[in-house]
Design an enzyme around this catalytic site. Structure first.
Site, PDB file in Angstrom:
ATOM      1  N   SER A  78       5.833  -1.588   0.246  1.00 41.21           N
ATOM      2  CA  SER A  78       5.765  -1.029  -1.076  1.00 41.21           C
ATOM      3  C   SER A  78       5.199   0.391  -1.103  1.00 41.21           C
ATOM      4  O   SER A  78       5.247   1.061  -2.135  1.00 41.21           O
ATOM      5  CB  SER A  78       4.897  -1.927  -1.962  1.00 41.21           C
ATOM      6  OG  SER A  78       3.552  -1.980  -1.515  1.00 41.21           O
TER       7      SER A  78
ATOM      8  N   LYS B 196      -0.963   6.023  -4.702  1.00 45.63           N
ATOM      9  CA  LYS B 196       0.026   4.966  -4.855  1.00 45.63           C
ATOM     10  C   LYS B 196      -0.024   4.409  -6.275  1.00 45.63           C
ATOM     11  O   LYS B 196      -1.111   4.146  -6.796  1.00 45.63           O
ATOM     12  CB  LYS B 196      -0.235   3.869  -3.820  1.00 45.63           C
ATOM     13  CG  LYS B 196       0.837   2.791  -3.764  1.00 45.63           C
ATOM     14  CD  LYS B 196       0.592   1.802  -2.634  1.00 45.63           C
ATOM     15  CE  LYS B 196       1.672   0.723  -2.626  1.00 45.63           C
ATOM     16  NZ  LYS B 196       1.485  -0.258  -1.533  1.00 45.63           N
TER      17      LYS B 196
ATOM     18  N   SER C 153       3.539  -3.666   3.642  1.00 42.61           N
ATOM     19  CA  SER C 153       3.738  -2.545   2.727  1.00 42.61           C
ATOM     20  C   SER C 153       3.258  -1.205   3.252  1.00 42.61           C
ATOM     21  O   SER C 153       3.611  -0.163   2.700  1.00 42.61           O
ATOM     22  CB  SER C 153       3.055  -2.844   1.388  1.00 42.61           C
ATOM     23  OG  SER C 153       3.820  -3.735   0.623  1.00 42.61           O
TER      24      SER C 153
END
Length: 493
Positions: free
Chosen positions: A156, A81, A180
């Protein structure tokens, strides 16, 4: 053959790697080829280090040949990520302020994955600084949904969720403050796990007691979530309070049925939270599954009346603490939502901070009371179906106008405020063919038991096995950062 490999789970692939039936170089090349084939349609992977990845894969193969000790993820290729630092790899946080950032160290989660044998191949897309549950930014543009490329993949961890669904990789690390991991899991038909605080360390050099944000795995199977936990869970000297769980706690056989398990369920969290009809239908499907497995399911919600205040003020405090100096020095390079959150954090008075702490204490008392009667709490995984990817956020939910950015993701934020471990699970598809999801919440540090129940559910449903259709057909996603509904204030994740 390589395409078939990428359909397999991380558990299956690591077994093949350990047995020498496939090499890390072969598997890494397959992942790189898959990125080249499908990523133009998705914009899920924003940095690719082909040369470095193949060098790391070659080293992994050599280490296996030498017969030395290897980790549980040895040779497995994985993108990380983009909110997580990877030494020597561009790590932008999706922000123009860090567009050329090349860190010299790994974040703790990346270091643990590297120690477990992961081969880093690149970075997955995020909203700027992970702020928001829709993945777009001015550096790389928008990530779209593999099941419907005009729709959001969530955020996210939206880049990772899209990569999992698109069979780029089977497993990866997300993070979750206000949904997220859970919202992109719901949007992309995968599993996501938000552990109890400290189980996977997430140290902060500014607040050793930070508790709201978590690092957690996402995958197409619960077994892979457990594999990830065995590879990464455990104490860290940077944390003041150590979690009473370690890697060895995860795994073990799933129960054959759920007789004797007590599950409370709520459609609106006891607060009238608006939820779209297809998400309520998904919850109905899940209730029927749990009842068929023998669980007792009753409508009952914890008292979450204090949760909005706890989440909102704690998040603002954390934003100001972590990003305040950057916003103060380079506000023109940071998106308005992040500035708004930082300013809200700076504006908190001592009285508000103390009242928030008191509210969090009362919330925990309510949580203890609830879990004295129920083993788990079942609720919608998101309030909406995957929405138009050109929007910044849904303008309304089930006919209720959104007053703030937080409104459409409140289902996740309320649970975050409790601090409880939560697993997001696929719940089938809407009549229009879009993924849906639910979230199952357990009590503090009952993470292994929660995942075993989720595995029982997965074996009864198999929703995540349904792959997207028509990927890799040459469609190039629009990556212009200007989205409809631009604003200069509001709530973010």
């Amino acid at each position: 053959m390589m395409t078939d490999l990428l359909e397999q789970s991380a558990t299956e692939l690591t077994a093949l790697l350990a047995a020498g039936e496939v090499s890390s170089r072969e598997l890494t090349q397959a992942q790189l080829d898959r990125i080249a084939a499908v990523n133009p349609s998705l914009n899920a992977i924003v940095t690719v280090d082909e040369e470095g990845a193949m060098e790391r894969a070659h080293a992994a193969d050599q280490a296996l040949t030498r017969g030395g000790p290897t980790g549980p993820l040895h040779g497995l290729p994985m993108t990380h990520k983009d909110t997580h630092l990877v030494a020597g790899m561009r790590s932008t946080n999706g922000s123009p302020a860090l567009a050329d950032h090349m860190p010299g160290r790994d974040d703790v989660i990346v270091a643990r994955l590297r120690a477990a044998g992961v081969v880093a191949t690149g970075k997955s897309n995020v909203p700027e600084f992970g702020a928001g549950s829709h993945t777009f930014n001015e550096v790389f543009g928008t990530t779209v949904n593999p099941y419907a490329p005009t729709r959001s993949a969530g955020g996210s961890s939206g880049g990772l969720a899209a990569a999992l669904a698109a069979r780029i990789q089977p497993l990866g690390e997300g993070s979750d403050m206000g949904g997220s991991v859970r919202i992109p899991a719901s949007f992309c038909n995968v599993f996501g796990f938000r552990p109890s605080v400290g189980v996977i360390p997430m140290p902060s050099d500014r607040n050793a007691w930070a508790w709201l944000g978590r690092v957690g795995p996402m995958a197409r199977s619960v077994e892979d979530l457990e594999l990830f936990m065995r590879a990464t869970a455990g104490p860290a000297p940077e944390l003041q309070l150590q979690a009473p769980l370690d890697a060895a706690a995860f795994g073990g056989p799933a129960p054959e049925d759920l007789r004797g398990v007590r599950i409370g369920v709520s459609y609106d969290f006891g607060l009238g939270v608006p939820v779209e009809a297809p998400m309520l239908e998904a919850l109905d499907r899940t209730i029927a599954t749990f009842e068929a497995l023998g669980a007792t399911v009753e409508q009952a919600s914890p008292d979450l009346g204090e949760a909005d205040r706890v989440f909102g003020n704690t998040r603002a405090f954390d934003f100001a603490n972590s990003l305040g100096s950057l916003v103060d020095s380079r506000p023109e390079l940071v998106k308005p939502e992040v500035i708004w959150n930082v300013e809200k954090g700076w504006a908190l008075s001592a009285r508000e901070i103390m009242e928030t702490t008191a509210a969090a204490t009362r919330l925990q008392a309510k949580v203890r009371t609830y879990f004295a009667s129920y083993d788990y709490f079942l609720s919608p995984g998101a309030q909406v179906l995957p929405f138009d990817a050109t929007l910044r956020y849904p303008q309304q939910v089930a006919g209720v106008e959104s007053q703030t950015y937080l409104d459409w993701m409140r289902s996740a934020c309320l649970i975050s405020a409790t601090g409880l471990p939560t697993v997001a699970m696929p719940a089938g598809f809407s009549a229009s063919g879009l993924p849906t999801g639910v979230q199952l919440t357990g009590y503090h540090y009952r993470d292994p038991q929660l995942l075993r129940v989720a595995r029982c559910y997965e074996e009864a449903t198999g929703y995540a096995r349904r792959a997207p259709e028509g990927l890799g057909q040459g469609r190039v996603v629009e990556t212009a950062p200007a989205l409809a509904g631009a604003h200069h204030h509001g709530e973010v994740e």
